[in-house]
Every structure is written in structure tokens, then in C-alpha cells.
Design a protein around this motif. Structure first.
Motif, PDB file in Angstrom:
ATOM      1  N   LEU A  11     -69.369 -22.953  94.514  1.00 27.84           N
ATOM      2  CA  LEU A  11     -69.115 -24.123  95.346  1.00 27.84           C
ATOM      3  C   LEU A  11     -70.147 -25.189  95.024  1.00 27.84           C
ATOM      4  O   LEU A  11     -71.356 -24.915  95.000  1.00 27.84           O
ATOM      5  N   VAL A  12     -69.679 -26.407  94.787  1.00 30.82           N
ATOM      6  CA  VAL A  12     -70.565 -27.505  94.465  1.00 30.82           C
ATOM      7  C   VAL A  12     -70.041 -28.777  95.123  1.00 30.82           C
ATOM      8  O   VAL A  12     -68.839 -28.939  95.325  1.00 30.82           O
ATOM      9  N   GLN A  13     -70.948 -29.668  95.456  1.00 31.22           N
ATOM     10  CA  GLN A  13     -70.577 -30.940  96.050  1.00 31.22           C
ATOM     11  C   GLN A  13     -70.066 -31.899  94.977  1.00 31.22           C
ATOM     12  O   GLN A  13     -70.472 -31.824  93.816  1.00 31.22           O
ATOM     13  N   ALA A  14     -69.169 -32.786  95.369  1.00 30.60           N
ATOM     14  CA  ALA A  14     -68.667 -33.787  94.436  1.00 30.60           C
ATOM     15  C   ALA A  14     -69.820 -34.539  93.790  1.00 30.60           C
ATOM     16  O   ALA A  14     -70.780 -34.930  94.460  1.00 30.60           O
ATOM     17  N   GLY A  15     -69.719 -34.729  92.484  1.00 33.19           N
ATOM     18  CA  GLY A  15     -70.776 -35.361  91.722  1.00 33.19           C
ATOM     19  C   GLY A  15     -71.753 -34.382  91.110  1.00 33.19           C
ATOM     20  O   GLY A  15     -72.563 -34.776  90.264  1.00 33.19           O
ATOM     21  N   GLY A  16     -71.678 -33.136  91.510  1.00 35.81           N
ATOM     22  CA  GLY A  16     -72.577 -32.118  91.010  1.00 35.81           C
ATOM     23  C   GLY A  16     -72.112 -31.524  89.696  1.00 35.81           C
ATOM     24  O   GLY A  16     -71.131 -31.969  89.091  1.00 35.81           O
ATOM     25  N   LEU A  34     -61.401 -20.596  71.005  1.00 36.62           N
ATOM     26  CA  LEU A  34     -61.658 -20.273  72.399  1.00 36.62           C
ATOM     27  C   LEU A  34     -61.306 -21.476  73.254  1.00 36.62           C
ATOM     28  O   LEU A  34     -61.407 -22.618  72.799  1.00 36.62           O
ATOM     29  N   GLY A  35     -60.911 -21.211  74.484  1.00 36.02           N
ATOM     30  CA  GLY A  35     -60.555 -22.312  75.350  1.00 36.02           C
ATOM     31  C   GLY A  35     -60.780 -22.002  76.807  1.00 36.02           C
ATOM     32  O   GLY A  35     -60.879 -20.838  77.209  1.00 36.02           O
ATOM     33  N   TRP A  36     -60.880 -23.062  77.583  1.00 33.51           N
ATOM     34  CA  TRP A  36     -60.945 -22.977  79.028  1.00 33.51           C
ATOM     35  C   TRP A  36     -59.681 -23.602  79.610  1.00 33.51           C
ATOM     36  O   TRP A  36     -59.287 -24.699  79.204  1.00 33.51           O
ATOM     37  N   TYR A  37     -59.084 -22.914  80.542  1.00 31.62           N
ATOM     38  CA  TYR A  37     -57.910 -23.376  81.267  1.00 31.62           C
ATOM     39  C   TYR A  37     -58.192 -23.271  82.754  1.00 31.62           C
ATOM     40  O   TYR A  37     -59.071 -22.516  83.171  1.00 31.62           O
ATOM     41  N   ARG A  38     -57.449 -24.017  83.553  1.00 32.84           N
ATOM     42  CA  ARG A  38     -57.645 -23.934  84.992  1.00 32.84           C
ATOM     43  C   ARG A  38     -56.311 -23.967  85.715  1.00 32.84           C
ATOM     44  O   ARG A  38     -55.338 -24.542  85.241  1.00 32.84           O
ATOM     45  N   GLN A  39     -56.302 -23.350  86.886  1.00 29.32           N
ATOM     46  CA  GLN A  39     -55.101 -23.276  87.694  1.00 29.32           C
ATOM     47  C   GLN A  39     -55.472 -23.412  89.160  1.00 29.32           C
ATOM     48  O   GLN A  39     -56.222 -22.595  89.697  1.00 29.32           O
ATOM     49  N   ALA A  40     -54.959 -24.448  89.798  1.00 34.35           N
ATOM     50  CA  ALA A  40     -55.132 -24.658  91.225  1.00 34.35           C
ATOM     51  C   ALA A  40     -53.973 -24.010  91.969  1.00 34.35           C
ATOM     52  O   ALA A  40     -52.901 -23.784  91.400  1.00 34.35           O
ATOM     53  N   PRO A  41     -54.144 -23.712  93.263  1.00 38.30           N
ATOM     54  CA  PRO A  41     -53.055 -23.104  94.027  1.00 38.30           C
ATOM     55  C   PRO A  41     -51.785 -23.937  93.972  1.00 38.30           C
ATOM     56  O   PRO A  41     -51.812 -25.147  94.205  1.00 38.30           O
ATOM     57  N   THR A  90     -61.204 -28.549  91.476  1.00 38.41           N
ATOM     58  CA  THR A  90     -61.142 -27.260  92.149  1.00 38.41           C
ATOM     59  C   THR A  90     -59.998 -26.431  91.590  1.00 38.41           C
ATOM     60  O   THR A  90     -58.845 -26.866  91.575  1.00 38.41           O
ATOM     61  N   ALA A  91     -60.316 -25.240  91.119  1.00 36.58           N
ATOM     62  CA  ALA A  91     -59.326 -24.364  90.502  1.00 36.58           C
ATOM     63  C   ALA A  91     -60.001 -23.062  90.111  1.00 36.58           C
ATOM     64  O   ALA A  91     -61.228 -22.946  90.151  1.00 36.58           O
ATOM     65  N   VAL A  92     -59.179 -22.100  89.715  1.00 38.46           N
ATOM     66  CA  VAL A  92     -59.681 -20.930  89.022  1.00 38.46           C
ATOM     67  C   VAL A  92     -59.712 -21.259  87.541  1.00 38.46           C
ATOM     68  O   VAL A  92     -58.706 -21.707  86.978  1.00 38.46           O
ATOM     69  N   TYR A  93     -60.843 -21.057  86.921  1.00 35.27           N
ATOM     70  CA  TYR A  93     -61.023 -21.370  85.514  1.00 35.27           C
ATOM     71  C   TYR A  93     -60.958 -20.084  84.701  1.00 35.27           C
ATOM     72  O   TYR A  93     -61.649 -19.109  85.000  1.00 35.27           O
ATOM     73  N   GLY A 102     -53.992 -17.260  66.028  1.00 35.96           N
ATOM     74  CA  GLY A 102     -52.958 -17.529  67.001  1.00 35.96           C
ATOM     75  C   GLY A 102     -51.912 -16.447  67.165  1.00 35.96           C
ATOM     76  O   GLY A 102     -50.998 -16.608  67.977  1.00 35.96           O
ATOM     77  N   SER A 103     -52.031 -15.367  66.429  1.00 29.60           N
ATOM     78  CA  SER A 103     -51.041 -14.307  66.545  1.00 29.60           C
ATOM     79  C   SER A 103     -51.135 -13.546  67.863  1.00 29.60           C
ATOM     80  O   SER A 103     -50.154 -12.955  68.308  1.00 29.60           O
ATOM     81  N   ARG A 104     -52.304 -13.564  68.485  1.00 30.96           N
ATOM     82  CA  ARG A 104     -52.518 -12.894  69.760  1.00 30.96           C
ATOM     83  C   ARG A 104     -53.460 -13.725  70.628  1.00 30.96           C
ATOM     84  O   ARG A 104     -54.268 -14.498  70.115  1.00 30.96           O
ATOM     85  N   GLU A 105     -53.358 -13.532  71.927  1.00 27.35           N
ATOM     86  CA  GLU A 105     -54.218 -14.196  72.898  1.00 27.35           C
ATOM     87  C   GLU A 105     -54.789 -13.182  73.876  1.00 27.35           C
ATOM     88  O   GLU A 105     -54.133 -12.206  74.227  1.00 27.35           O
ATOM     89  N   HIS A 106     -56.016 -13.427  74.310  1.00 30.37           N
ATOM     90  CA  HIS A 106     -56.653 -12.619  75.340  1.00 30.37           C
ATOM     91  C   HIS A 106     -57.218 -13.536  76.407  1.00 30.37           C
ATOM     92  O   HIS A 106     -57.775 -14.592  76.099  1.00 30.37           O
ATOM     93  N   TRP A 107     -57.078 -13.117  77.651  1.00 26.36           N
ATOM     94  CA  TRP A 107     -57.515 -13.906  78.796  1.00 26.36           C
ATOM     95  C   TRP A 107     -58.556 -13.170  79.614  1.00 26.36           C
ATOM     96  O   TRP A 107     -58.497 -11.947  79.770  1.00 26.36           O
ATOM     97  N   GLY A 108     -59.506 -13.935  80.151  1.00 24.75           N
ATOM     98  CA  GLY A 108     -60.411 -13.390  81.135  1.00 24.75           C
ATOM     99  C   GLY A 108     -59.759 -13.355  82.501  1.00 24.75           C
ATOM    100  O   GLY A 108     -58.622 -13.795  82.691  1.00 24.75           O
ATOM    101  N   GLN A 109     -60.472 -12.835  83.486  1.00 24.09           N
ATOM    102  CA  GLN A 109     -59.925 -12.694  84.825  1.00 24.09           C
ATOM    103  C   GLN A 109     -60.092 -13.931  85.694  1.00 24.09           C
ATOM    104  O   GLN A 109     -59.504 -14.018  86.764  1.00 24.09           O
ATOM    105  N   GLY A 110     -60.884 -14.881  85.246  1.00 29.37           N
ATOM    106  CA  GLY A 110     -61.035 -16.137  85.954  1.00 29.37           C
ATOM    107  C   GLY A 110     -62.263 -16.188  86.837  1.00 29.37           C
ATOM    108  O   GLY A 110     -62.772 -15.167  87.297  1.00 29.37           O
ATOM    109  N   THR A 111     -62.745 -17.400  87.075  1.00 23.28           N
ATOM    110  CA  THR A 111     -63.855 -17.639  87.983  1.00 23.28           C
ATOM    111  C   THR A 111     -63.538 -18.872  88.826  1.00 23.28           C
ATOM    112  O   THR A 111     -63.053 -19.880  88.315  1.00 23.28           O
ATOM    113  N   GLN A 112     -63.779 -18.783  90.121  1.00 21.61           N
ATOM    114  CA  GLN A 112     -63.408 -19.839  91.055  1.00 21.61           C
ATOM    115  C   GLN A 112     -64.425 -20.967  91.034  1.00 21.61           C
ATOM    116  O   GLN A 112     -65.632 -20.737  91.127  1.00 21.61           O
TER     117      GLN A 112
END
Length: 117
Positions: A11-16, A34-41, A90-93, A102-112
Motif C-alpha cells: 500500500l502506497v500513497q498517490a505520488g509515492g 520478461l514482462g510485467w502485467y497487471r489486472q484490476a478487479p 492499483t492492481a495485482v501485478y 515465445g513457444s511457452r510462457e510462465h506466470w508468477g502468482q502476482g503481488t498486490q
């Protein structure tokens, strides 16, 4: 197989700022990008940033100038430095590894990541 574990969310304040880490293990030399993706509710999972094995980077327009993706080969870790955070960030990253060109992809479990106004 490649295993990915994300950390650094919170949790961080806006601007942080926050720095996310994604530690890779297993067949790490099979990773071509490697990449970062995000998903909000209620939202789809969107690209945030990518970095190739040649250190070429790509960013979503919404984060350009604020986020920086990097990697540390010695530590088998990819980072996402997030500055000037907004509530809309705000999302799970999730960390994603592209394997074997590119023949295969692996994903982490995410961090809020939660940004308060």
C-alpha cells in the motif's frame, strides 16, 4: 520449467513509489523475454512493461515516464520501479517469462499494489 515469484507489492500513497521484484528459477537460460502485467478487479490483464534478453524495453503508454523495467542477470531477477503512482495503478501485478522465443510462457502468482488517493 521456469518458476517466478513476485514480491514488493503493498500500500502506497498517490505520488509515492514501489519497486517490484520477480525472482526466476529453474531453466532460466531458456527465458527470451520478461514482462510485467497487471489486472484490476473486473478488468482484463494488461501489459505494463517488457524487457528482452537483449535489454530492449517496451512500456504501456499509461506508465511511460513513470515506470522502469530492468533485470539483474546475476540474481535472475526482473524489477519494476514504479514512481509517481496513481490510484489507477492499483492492481495485482504479475511477472511473465517468455521461454524458447515465445513457444511457452510462465506466470508468477502476482503481488498486490494498492495506491490510495
Amino acid at each position: 520449467q521456469v518458476q517466478l515469484v513476485e514480491s514488493g507489492g503493498g500500500l502506497v500513497q498517490a505520488g509515492g513509489s514501489l519497486r517490484l521484484s520477480c525472482a526466476a528459477s529453474g531453466s532460466i537460460f531458456r527465458i527470451t523475454a520478461l514482462g510485467w502485467y497487471r489486472q484490476a478487479p473486473g478488468k482484463q490483464r494488461d501489459l505494463v512493461a517488457t524487457i528482452t534478453s537483449g535489454d530492449r524495453t517496451n512500456y504501456a503508454d499509461s506508465v511511460k515516464g513513470r515506470f522502469t523495467i530492468s533485470r539483474d542477470s546475476a540474481r535472475n531477477t526482473v524489477y519494476l520501479q514504479m514512481n509517481s503512482l496513481k490510484p489507477g495503478d492499483t492492481a495485482v501485478y504479475y511477472c511473465k517469462a517468455e521461454v524458447d522465443s515465445g513457444s511457452r510462457e510462465h506466470w508468477g502468482q502476482g503481488t498486490q499494489v494498492t495506491v490510495s488517493s
